[in-house]
Design an enzyme around this catalytic site. Structure first.
Site, PDB file in Angstrom:
ATOM      1  N   LYS A 278       2.882  -4.538   0.414  1.00 21.15           N
ATOM      2  CA  LYS A 278       2.103  -4.845   1.623  1.00 21.15           C
ATOM      3  C   LYS A 278       2.004  -6.357   1.826  1.00 21.15           C
ATOM      4  O   LYS A 278       2.008  -6.850   2.954  1.00 21.15           O
ATOM      5  CB  LYS A 278       0.721  -4.184   1.520  1.00 21.15           C
ATOM      6  CG  LYS A 278       0.844  -2.648   1.593  1.00 21.15           C
ATOM      7  CD  LYS A 278      -0.413  -1.937   1.130  1.00 21.15           C
ATOM      8  CE  LYS A 278      -0.254  -0.413   1.229  1.00 21.15           C
ATOM      9  NZ  LYS A 278      -1.348   0.324   0.597  1.00 21.15           N
TER      10      LYS A 278
ATOM     11  N   ALA B  33      11.993  17.140  10.690  1.00 21.92           N
ATOM     12  CA  ALA B  33      12.941  17.343   9.589  1.00 21.92           C
ATOM     13  C   ALA B  33      12.202  17.397   8.263  1.00 21.92           C
ATOM     14  O   ALA B  33      11.402  16.508   7.952  1.00 21.92           O
ATOM     15  CB  ALA B  33      13.980  16.227   9.565  1.00 21.92           C
TER      16      ALA B  33
HETATM   17  N1  HSE Z   1      -2.150   4.415  -2.828  1.00 24.40           N
HETATM   18  C1  HSE Z   1      -2.452   3.678  -1.647  1.00 24.40           C
HETATM   19  C2  HSE Z   1      -3.885   3.185  -1.805  1.00 24.40           C
HETATM   20  C3  HSE Z   1      -2.297   4.540  -0.420  1.00 24.40           C
HETATM   21  O1  HSE Z   1      -4.526   3.488  -2.802  1.00 24.40           O
HETATM   22  O2  HSE Z   1      -4.361   2.475  -0.938  1.00 24.40           O
HETATM   23  C4  HSE Z   1      -2.095   3.771   0.835  1.00 24.40           C
HETATM   24  O3  HSE Z   1      -0.939   3.015   0.835  1.00 24.40           O
END
Ligand code: HSE
Length: 442
Positions: free
Chosen positions: A206, A46
């Protein structure tokens, strides 16, 4: 499900990761089927616009703009649209039907992970998101699986490649922040909005995911203290280097005082620490568990091809469970009931770099302030004198002031903050150029 029936996969999104996943699903279909132990079939991909050029030319007959119909048809949905909507509604639609979801959507999980886990638990749907932290690095499965019989006490990660690249360039080449950021953007590591990287939001998402899986409790972005790297100066980096440290943006989740502290901030790391050796845009996650001790996971944290490896690993793992009708196992539980503590209650070591009057009794006055606030000193250095222009000279040469660097023992954030406020008010303290949290060897 009848084992002879193929497992139908619906892929949502065909950006840099999605296009690579589509390529693997099409070109490596037989291999993936063999790994699963049942045939897999891609029902469709998609996209918003079927004409958009992509990193890999997806067969036209697979492309569709009807994401909902694809979700309804699939046994396994791979969500790689990213962001909140329409990704969130589509993931919810799949889980509500008991359909397995594999996603790399860190922002969605950090904001709504608790709700999505609860929904998956209700319908028995499988939900996996290895690619959301550390790109290609297998980190979530070791935490949720291999270490599920242990007790994780702390996880510290370099989980944002852009900021690691910037800080590494500033440390090794003396590059200015803006130039290093522009280079990271050119190399394709940065998020569309560089603020997500440099202000720490990507790493904070994260951290919420790492905390959730490490402590089996649903933490969200709101539980994470977040400070980015915009204020880190070349002077901070040089001062850190002169004391044997390097500055890294770390995501740290840690058990403390019966709760959990989740935080992202620039951290002074002893150069001897394994995480200090992580250079450029690489990621690494350092885990401490009661029985396993210290573990470190290292690899590429971004990029379409590396990240597609983590997605495909989840796809195979989830498809195997669909094939053998293994129901979802509880990833979260309230057995320990760990709650997030505020940053004020967090305890860590601190580094204070200040410029003071070079006269008798100054060190004693400073030491008194720390003692009054119940902050204990681990080490104190006077590396150089400060000229009237603010230049640091060799120790003992200057007549205008001296530079003093203090590393504290573990102290409460609120005590440290009060200490710094009092130090700033002293006549003998000319300025405090940096206050950074410190991580030394475990
Ligand atoms: N912008 C993120 C980084 C990409 O620099 O690690 C991965 O999540």
């Amino acid at each position: 499900m009848n084992v002879a029936e193929p497992i139908t996969i619906g892929l949502l999104g065909a950006g840099s990761v999605g296009a690579q996943v589509a390529r693997t699903l099409v070109e490596e279909r037989e291999l993936i089927s063999a790994r699963v132990g049942a045939p897999v079939r891609v029902a469709g991909v998609a996209v918003r616009d079927v004409e958009t050029p992509r990193d890999w030319r997806i067969p036209k007959e697979l492309l569709t703009t009807d994401a909902e119909a694809l979700v309804d048809e699939a046994d396994l949905v791979i969500e790689l649209i990213g962001g909140f909507e329409p990704a969130g509604a589509l993931v919810e639609r799949a889980l509500r039907q008991g359909t397995a979801v594999v996603t790399g959507n860190k922002a969605l999980l950090a904001a709504r992970g608790d709700e999505l886990h609860a929904l998956a638990a209700e319908t028995g749907a499988l939900l996996r998101y290895e690619a959301s932290v550390g790109g290609a690095i297998p980190i979530l499965r070791p935490i949720e699986d291999s270490l599920s019989g242990d007790r994780i006490t702390k996880v510290m990660g370099i989980v944002n490649g852009t900021t690691n690249y910037i800080l590494d360039q500033m440390d090794t080449t003396g590059a200015a922040f803006d130039d290093a950021l522009a280079e990271a953007q050119k190399l394709g590591y940065a998020e569309a909005d560089p603020s997500a990287d440099v202000d720490g939001h990507d790493a904070a998402a994260k951290a919420a995911i790492l905390g959730t899986l490490a402590f089996h409790a649903p933490f969200t972005l709101e539980d994470v203290y977040c400070q980015g790297i915009r204020e880190v100066t070349q002077e901070d980096i040089e001062a850190a280097a002169s004391s044997g440290y390097v500055i890294k943006l770390l995501a740290i989740v840690e058990r403390q005082n019966g709760g959990a502290v989740l935080r992202v901030h620039p951290t002074l790391l002893a150069r001897t620490h394994p995480l200090a050796t992580v250079r450029g845009a690489f990621n690494a996650v350092f885990v401490v568990a009661e029985s396993a001790g210290e573990l470190m996971f290292y690899g590429q944290g971004a990029g379409g091809v590396p990240t597609s490896s983590a997605i495909m690993g989840d796809v195979v793992a989830v498809a195997r469970r669909i094939r053998s009708a293994v129901p979802e196992t509880p990833l979260l539980s309230d057995a320990e009931d760990l709650h997030a503590l505020t940053i004020d209650a967090a305890e860590t070591q601190y580094y204070i770099d200040m410029q003071v009057a070079d006269q008798e009794g100054v060190i004693a006055e400073i030491a008194r302030v720390l003692a009054d606030h119940r902050v204990s000193i681990e080490s104190m250095r006077q590396p150089g004198s400060v000229s009237p222009e603010g230049e640091v000279e060799e120790a003992g040469r200057g007549d205008a002031g001296a530079q003093v660097q203090i590393v504290t023992h573990q102290a409460k954030e609120e005590h440290l903050r009060a200490t710094v406020e009092t130090l700033e008010s002293l006549d003998v303290v000319k300025s405090i150029s940096s206050v950074l949290r410190v991580e030394v060897e475990q």
